[in-house]
Design an enzyme around this catalytic site. Sequence first.
Site, PDB file in Angstrom:
ATOM      1  N   ASP A   1      -5.868   0.638  10.241  1.00  0.00           N
ATOM      2  CA  ASP A   1      -7.272   0.729   9.796  1.00  0.00           C
ATOM      3  C   ASP A   1      -8.241   0.188  10.841  1.00  0.00           C
ATOM      4  O   ASP A   1      -9.245  -0.441  10.508  1.00  0.00           O
ATOM      5  CB  ASP A   1      -7.458  -0.017   8.469  1.00  0.00           C
TER       6      ASP A   1
ATOM      7  N   HIS B   1      -1.099   1.051   7.382  1.00  0.00           N
ATOM      8  CA  HIS B   1      -1.880   1.528   8.521  1.00  0.00           C
ATOM      9  C   HIS B   1      -2.664   0.366   9.138  1.00  0.00           C
ATOM     10  O   HIS B   1      -2.864  -0.665   8.496  1.00  0.00           O
ATOM     11  CB  HIS B   1      -2.838   2.628   8.068  1.00  0.00           C
TER      12      HIS B   1
ATOM     13  N   GLU C   1      -6.923   1.808  -2.943  1.00  0.00           N
ATOM     14  CA  GLU C   1      -6.255   3.095  -2.701  1.00  0.00           C
ATOM     15  C   GLU C   1      -5.348   3.571  -3.841  1.00  0.00           C
ATOM     16  O   GLU C   1      -4.523   4.467  -3.642  1.00  0.00           O
ATOM     17  CB  GLU C   1      -5.480   3.092  -1.379  1.00  0.00           C
TER      18      GLU C   1
ATOM     19  N   HIS D   1     -12.037   5.355   6.018  1.00  0.00           N
ATOM     20  CA  HIS D   1     -11.063   4.399   5.482  1.00  0.00           C
ATOM     21  C   HIS D   1     -10.032   3.995   6.532  1.00  0.00           C
ATOM     22  O   HIS D   1      -9.235   3.076   6.285  1.00  0.00           O
ATOM     23  CB  HIS D   1     -10.402   4.927   4.201  1.00  0.00           C
TER      24      HIS D   1
ATOM     25  N   HIS E   1     -10.071   2.329   1.334  1.00  0.00           N
ATOM     26  CA  HIS E   1     -10.089   1.042   2.024  1.00  0.00           C
ATOM     27  C   HIS E   1     -11.338   0.815   2.862  1.00  0.00           C
ATOM     28  O   HIS E   1     -11.531  -0.303   3.380  1.00  0.00           O
ATOM     29  CB  HIS E   1      -8.833   0.876   2.881  1.00  0.00           C
TER      30      HIS E   1
ATOM     31  N   ASP F   1      -0.936  -3.498   4.707  1.00  0.00           N
ATOM     32  CA  ASP F   1      -1.279  -2.075   4.774  1.00  0.00           C
ATOM     33  C   ASP F   1      -0.215  -1.337   5.576  1.00  0.00           C
ATOM     34  O   ASP F   1       0.353  -1.897   6.517  1.00  0.00           O
ATOM     35  CB  ASP F   1      -2.641  -1.941   5.479  1.00  0.00           C
TER      36      ASP F   1
ATOM     37  N   ASP G   1      -0.621   1.531  -0.337  1.00  0.00           N
ATOM     38  CA  ASP G   1       0.363   2.266   0.457  1.00  0.00           C
ATOM     39  C   ASP G   1       1.218   1.359   1.339  1.00  0.00           C
ATOM     40  O   ASP G   1       2.155   1.834   1.986  1.00  0.00           O
ATOM     41  CB  ASP G   1      -0.285   3.389   1.264  1.00  0.00           C
TER      42      ASP G   1
ATOM     43  N   ASP H   1      -3.642  -2.755   0.549  1.00  0.00           N
ATOM     44  CA  ASP H   1      -3.635  -1.309   0.356  1.00  0.00           C
ATOM     45  C   ASP H   1      -2.330  -0.957  -0.343  1.00  0.00           C
ATOM     46  O   ASP H   1      -1.249  -1.330   0.126  1.00  0.00           O
ATOM     47  CB  ASP H   1      -3.738  -0.603   1.710  1.00  0.00           C
TER      48      ASP H   1
END
Length: 310
Positions: free
Chosen positions: A122, A120, A267, A135, A92, A118, A224, A222
Amino acid sequence: MKTVEFISAEIGEGAQQMGCKFGPARLRAMGLVARLRTAGQPAQWGPTVTAHDELLEAGKLAVVQGFTPELADASHAATAADRFPVVLGGDHSCAIGTWSGIAQALKPQGALGLIWIDAHLDSHTPDTSESGAPHGMPLAALLGHGDAQLTDVFGWRGKLAPEQVVVIGARSYEPGEQALLQRLGVRVMYMPEVLERGIAACMAEALERVCAGTAGWGVTLDLDAIDPADAPGVGSPEAGGIPAADVLAALSGLAKRPGCAGFELVELNPSLDDSVHTSAKLCRSLIEAVALAPAVELAGDPATALARAA
């Protein structure tokens, strides 16, 4: 109808698990351009931007510093030519290049808004990141915080204004990055809110925010963010994510919405996918939903929206 231009962002050096560098090649092998053309959507392969792994001797950040301007030039060129860039990552950290280039192309007309989906946040800087993995830093860099070589692409910083950014689906983060986003006033829809309200309602609010006062907007996804049961092929899986069907519904017809300037999918790590390539096939479906489906109303139930888009 804009031509979809796929840009391969071959970088994994910004992550702990570097196998996502091979995600774009895996998707390219799935015949994305041919599938879109068959469905009547003009599409082409654009540049492949590959990170210089020899820079790893100087650290992960050095690789991202070298990679970012090259990807920014590619996304800028696609946008300036009135094509619809679809950037395939890669880790990312590639988002810094993707959205810096698009922001530069839109700058004469106005600002860029961005929806960040996402697990996360980030939003680390080199000063707050324990891992040092770039990332985990791209959103902070696009907001103008962090390493100057990443924040100041094209000679200016603040590619994104905090009030025109929405994060959806976060469920794993550290205090330093959370504090930055809180201080800046970025709207974050953490996973409990997404589960309570539904992804359709969250996306509807997000679209209102990123469209307000902007010349264009985009979505970076992303993989994830999606529940690992539906998308196992990621380097940083987090339990309790968004169901794949809901994400497909929320993104259906994205490219047909007024002002949409691009889409990024990152990702995918083919080495971590299952034996039947569940994650790669999901990526293909997500891209087709973005590019081919008609825009759908997002105020209702996502399953209903998905059925209308099918």
